[in-house]
Design an enzyme around this catalytic site. Structure first.
Site, mmCIF file in Angstrom:
data_model
loop_
_atom_site.group_PDB
_atom_site.id
_atom_site.type_symbol
_atom_site.label_atom_id
_atom_site.label_comp_id
_atom_site.label_asym_id
_atom_site.label_seq_id
_atom_site.Cartn_x
_atom_site.Cartn_y
_atom_site.Cartn_z
ATOM 1 N N ARG A 193 0.912 -1.326 -0.071
ATOM 2 C CA ARG A 193 0.127 0.167 -0.031
ATOM 3 C C ARG A 193 0.943 1.179 0.124
ATOM 4 O O ARG A 193 1.762 1.488 0.795
ATOM 5 C CB ARG A 193 -0.915 0.155 1.465
ATOM 6 C CG ARG A 193 -1.639 1.181 1.573
ATOM 7 C CD ARG A 193 -2.740 1.158 2.762
ATOM 8 N NE ARG A 193 -3.393 2.551 2.724
ATOM 9 C CZ ARG A 193 -3.142 3.459 3.755
ATOM 10 N NH1 ARG A 193 -2.510 3.161 4.741
ATOM 11 N NH2 ARG A 193 -3.872 4.516 3.607
ATOM 12 N N ASN B 82 -6.728 8.732 2.749
ATOM 13 C CA ASN B 82 -6.464 7.852 4.257
ATOM 14 C C ASN B 82 -7.018 8.796 5.299
ATOM 15 O O ASN B 82 -6.631 9.987 5.542
ATOM 16 C CB ASN B 82 -4.972 8.219 4.124
ATOM 17 C CG ASN B 82 -4.345 7.443 5.563
ATOM 18 O OD1 ASN B 82 -4.618 6.525 5.984
ATOM 19 N ND2 ASN B 82 -3.908 8.208 6.374
ATOM 20 N N GLU B 83 -7.901 8.343 6.165
ATOM 21 C CA GLU B 83 -8.054 8.935 7.526
ATOM 22 C C GLU B 83 -8.618 10.350 7.529
ATOM 23 O O GLU B 83 -8.057 11.468 8.065
ATOM 24 C CB GLU B 83 -6.776 8.793 8.316
ATOM 25 C CG GLU B 83 -6.064 7.589 8.579
ATOM 26 C CD GLU B 83 -5.149 7.847 9.662
ATOM 27 O OE1 GLU B 83 -4.965 8.857 10.345
ATOM 28 O OE2 GLU B 83 -4.645 6.582 10.229
ATOM 29 N N GLU C 16 -3.499 -0.305 8.244
ATOM 30 C CA GLU C 16 -2.358 0.244 8.923
ATOM 31 C C GLU C 16 -2.512 -0.276 10.230
ATOM 32 O O GLU C 16 -3.309 -0.124 10.968
ATOM 33 C CB GLU C 16 -2.187 1.652 9.061
ATOM 34 C CG GLU C 16 -1.687 2.521 7.904
ATOM 35 C CD GLU C 16 -1.505 3.840 8.047
ATOM 36 O OE1 GLU C 16 -1.390 4.319 9.301
ATOM 37 O OE2 GLU C 16 -1.947 4.766 7.244
#
Ligand code: BGC
Length: 510
Positions: free
Chosen positions: A103, A192-193, A404
């Site tokens: 990733r 992401n996030e 993650e």
């Protein structure tokens, strides 16, 4: 070959059959058939080449150049691990570990120097093409994150994620990237996030662009980001999936919040909603939309504070439908857990208005909890298990990919602390799988040391150590790399495996 959507039915059957007996708990525990193993990184944290071959400035370049010592060691990502040039070595490391997927993220301003699709930077586009081909040559599946926090500075000058037009800007960028690599990339992550992007970047000063308009900035960002994600999803779903049959999803960060005592269950529920359900609910729930408690608390506080409308912009009914269901997997980044209590006598502890005041609880991690180099990173594997169980129950058991999970220390090759963390967290994940959670893959943060945002290079997350003094940024496997390699090769968690060697070779599968 990794799982595709059609493969999940057989995967789910295998998961339910793969019960590990209690007696295996402390010896060897098998992962389900078809389980995928990977490692993760992000462009700004490893790539370097910050202005190479026509790349333009992003918000991290801008911030670290303008004010270097905002970062703990006054460093920046100008060179970082130099993966822009060392990418073949990175693929070699993937082959050594024997992982199924890697990733990584694409830097928007490397592909689109104006931020818009009027001009494609051929050299930047070629770089990712070569990198992807190098992975595919060795059967390593690229898992591409479109956005891991490095917004082009030009877009920030226009308000960044607080500007509603960003949904179109992001969708345009996504379409360009799908056109470039859609034939070869089967796993796409939009963003992401969201919590970190919005809260840290717009509602506080703890990440670039440090807008820090508390209680307003993070919520403008939240709605715009969800719509941007959904647009990128629909474009892939409608225009590219029919041809390429890939998957697309979002990665949410979710730390887990545990009630300090039985009296604090409601407080912990609220904290979990503010932390991650706020972003999961619009996508994964049957009703869609931000969670009820989240909306009600912010609206009530806004009214008390004299605002004419809620500081959280609402979705229209059409937007609720547009966002609902837009993720093929539940991408999950998880590191640690907090205890929660509500204490009305501590009202005023947080600025008003602010996200923290809207949420209204106190969080802490007891001193006796073991921890890594990062302040927040206490070792609490049971929290991971509880989180995975809550996701299963709250969202109808979605297929989860752990995008993650990892541990920081201050460096050194003998990282028994990291090995212990990974084993405990993998075991907690296997407990959740045993009870029916659909977890399809697991990715260690991180393949190698990298620029740990505001902590610079003071905290190390890598399975491989990076020597930042050497011109080629030499990478050396840590003990944890040998242990992870063993896990991937045997498809099992072995509590007692000791590599007993420091010689790394390419895994036989690659
Ligand atoms: C981020 C990574 C970061 C890691 C460790 C995650 O939230 O996605 O970029 O390095 O946490 O702090």
């Amino acid at each position: 070959m990794l799982l595709n959507l059609a493969g999940f039915i057989s995967f789910l059957i295998t998961v339910s059959e793969c019960k590990t007996s209690q007696s295996d708990r402390h010896n060897v525990r098998k992962f389900p058939e078809g389980f995928m193993f990977g490692t993760s990184t992000a462009a700004y944290q490893v790539e370097g080449g910050w202005d190479a071959d026509g790349k333009t400035e992003n918000i991290w370049d801008h911030m670290t150049h303008a004010d270097p010592c905002l970062i703990a060691d006054c460093s920046n990502g100008d060179v970082a691990g130099d993966s822009y040039h060392q990418y073949k070595r990175d693929v070699e490391m993937m082959r050594e570990l024997g992982i199924d997927f890697y990733r990584f993220s694409i830097s928007w301003s490397r592909i689109l120097p104006t931020s818009f699709p009027d001009k494609i930077n051929e050299a930047g586009a070629q770089h990712y093409s070569d990198f992807i081909d190098e992975m595919l040559k060795y059967n390593i599946e690229p898992m591409v994150t479109l956005y891991h926090w490095d917004l082009p500075q030009r877009l920030q000058d226009l308000g960044g994620w607080a500007n509603p037009h960003i949904a179109d800007w992001f969708a345009d960028y996504a379409r360009v990237v799908y056109r470039l690599y859609g034939d070869r990339v089967k796993y796409w992550i939009t963003i992401n996030e969201p919590k970190a992007v919005c809260y840290q970047g717009y509602g506080s000063d703890t990440k670039a662009p440090r807008v820090n308009v508390k209680g307003v900035g993070e919520y403008l960002c939240a709605k715009n980001l969800m719509l941007a994600h959904a647009k990128a999803y629909h474009i892939y779903d409608q225009e590219f999936r029919p041809k390429y049959n890939g998957s697309i999803f979002i990665s949410l960060s979710a730390q887990y919040f545990e009630p300090e005592t039985d009296k604090e269950i409601e407080a912990a529920d609220i904290s979990n909603e503010f932390e991650w359900s706020a972003w999961a609910h619009p996508i994964f729930s049957e009703t869609g939309d931000f969670p009820k408690v989240f909306k009600e608390r912010i609206a009530a506080k806004s009214a008390e504070q004299g605002f004419f409308r809620s500081r959280l912009p609402e979705f229209t009914p059409e937007e609720v439908e547009f966002v609902k269901g837009t993720s093929d997997f539940f991408g999950l980044n998880h590191y640690s857990t907090y205890l929660v209590y509500k204490n009305d006598s501590e009202v005023g502890r947080y600025e008003i208005p602010s996200f923290n005041d809207d949420r209204g609880n106190i969080h802490y991690q007891p001193d006796h909890w073991e921890h890594g180099a990062s302040d927040f990173l206490k070792v609490v594997p049971w929290g991971f298990y509880k989180l995975l169980t809550k996701i299963r129950k709250d969202y109808n058991n979605p297929v989860v990919i752990i995008t993650e999970n990892g541990y920081s220390n201050h460096g050194g090759l003998d990282d028994d602390d990291r090995i212990a963390y990974q084993r405990k967290y993998q075991s907690a994940m296997l407990d959740a799988i045993d009870e029916g959670s659909n977890i399809a893959g697991y990715s260690v943060w991180s393949l190698m040391d990298n620029f740990e945002w505001m902590q610079g290079y003071t905290e190390r997350f890598g399975l491989y150590e990076v020597d930042y003094e050497s011109p080629e940024r030499t990478r050396t496997p840590r003990k944890s790399a040998f242990v992870y390699k063993h896990t991937v090769r045997t498809r099992a968690l072995d509590w007692h495996y000791d590599p007993g060697t420091t010689v790394m070779t390419i895994d036989e599968r690659h």
